[in-house]
Scaffold this active site. Structure first.
Site, PDB file in Angstrom:
ATOM      1  N   ASP A   7      -1.147   9.216   8.142  1.00 57.95           N
ATOM      2  CA  ASP A   7      -0.376   9.046   6.509  1.00 57.95           C
ATOM      3  C   ASP A   7       0.863  10.068   6.616  1.00 57.95           C
ATOM      4  O   ASP A   7       0.893  11.222   7.057  1.00 57.95           O
ATOM      5  CB  ASP A   7      -1.330   9.610   5.556  1.00 57.95           C
ATOM      6  CG  ASP A   7      -2.642   8.561   5.560  1.00 57.95           C
ATOM      7  OD1 ASP A   7      -2.834   7.905   6.275  1.00 57.95           O
ATOM      8  OD2 ASP A   7      -3.716   9.190   4.858  1.00 57.95           O
ATOM      9  N   ASP A 129     -10.142  -1.632  -1.025  1.00 60.09           N
ATOM     10  CA  ASP A 129     -10.843  -0.246  -1.115  1.00 60.09           C
ATOM     11  C   ASP A 129     -11.506  -0.288  -2.314  1.00 60.09           C
ATOM     12  O   ASP A 129     -11.317  -0.886  -3.495  1.00 60.09           O
ATOM     13  CB  ASP A 129      -9.573   0.910  -1.477  1.00 60.09           C
ATOM     14  CG  ASP A 129      -8.564   0.813  -0.510  1.00 60.09           C
ATOM     15  OD1 ASP A 129      -8.678   0.663   0.726  1.00 60.09           O
ATOM     16  OD2 ASP A 129      -7.203   0.887  -0.685  1.00 60.09           O
TER      17      ASP A 129
END
Length: 245
Positions: A7, A129
């Site tokens: 990330d 998600d």
């Protein structure tokens, strides 16, 4: 398949705890070199999340992502704040192999359906998600998990299957960054119900035993970020547990 992940915030390799920007761990690593090391360890797919772009679409790290993609021979899939067809176009034009689309698929499914038609199923991965309630309902969260999307995982898959959905990344939000083990029951259920989809598991991987458990769940691959960055095990060790297919 093992899918090593990083990330990025402003070019810095980081990890967030359950998507919270206030709970950020920074790593003194060069993102390009880190992904190259995973490539050298044998990874067949790499994953990158542009957290800067996810928070502010005007500050997308597209130039850096283009440089990283050009340095790799391994396909790179990229997500983080994809808000429009133009964002997808830009990333694919930058050399990204597959774009990960989350909130846009929930809020503007017609846009994403057109993208499937334009680019085909291999260029797009849905990011689903989910928050799972006490009754087992899998509700998809949007905008970096800050909001509920109001749609179930199953309904979204049903929407995109006719368009050629091939790849979906599913994160149990309650497990992300916790290193408490992956939700293998979730992936077993999804692989059985939607066996045409290549499911990518994400969230909670702490040990090589977790990797082995997901391997037997029916998922096609597993995203691993924190466990590799913190040295719990190496990409090479993980790939030895779950060789590329």
């Amino acid at each position: 398949m093992i899918i090593p992940a990083i990330d990025l915030i402003d070019g810095q390799v980081v990890r967030l705890f359950q998507g919270d920007y206030a709970k950020k761990t920074e790593f003194s690593l060069d993102p390009k070199n880190q992904l190259l090391s995973y490539q050298q360890d044998g990874a067949a797919l790499l994953h990158l999340v542009d957290l800067t772009g996810a928070k502010d679409p005007d500050k997308r790290q597209t130039k850096l992502i283009e440089e990283i993609a050009a340095s790799l021979s391994t396909p790179l899939q990229v997500g983080g704040g994809i808000r429009s067809a133009a964002d997808v176009d830009a990333l694919l034009n930058a050399g990204v192999a597959r774009v990960v689309i989350g909130s846009l698929a929930v809020k503007s499914p017609e846009v994403v359906l057109r993208l499937f038609d334009k680019y085909g199923g291999d260029a797009i991965c849905l990011a689903l998600d989910v928050n799972i309630d006490a009754d087992g309902n899998k509700m998809v969260a949007v905008h970096g998990w800050q909001q509920g999307g109001g749609k179930s995982l199953e309904s979204l898959v049903d929407t995109f299957m006719p368009a050629g959905l091939k790849h979906a990344l599913v994160t149990d939000i309650s497990r992300d960054g916790t290193m408490t083990g992956a939700n293998t029951a979730l992936y077993c259920e999804l692989a059985e119900r939607f066996n045409e989809v290549q499911w990518q598991a994400s969230g909670g991987v702490a040990t090589l035993d977790d990797v082995k458990a997901v391997k037997t769940s029916g998922a096609s691959g597993i995203i691993i970020g924190k466990a590799l960055l913190t040295g719990v095990f190496s990409a090479k060790e993980a790939i030895a547990c779950w060789p590329n297919v």
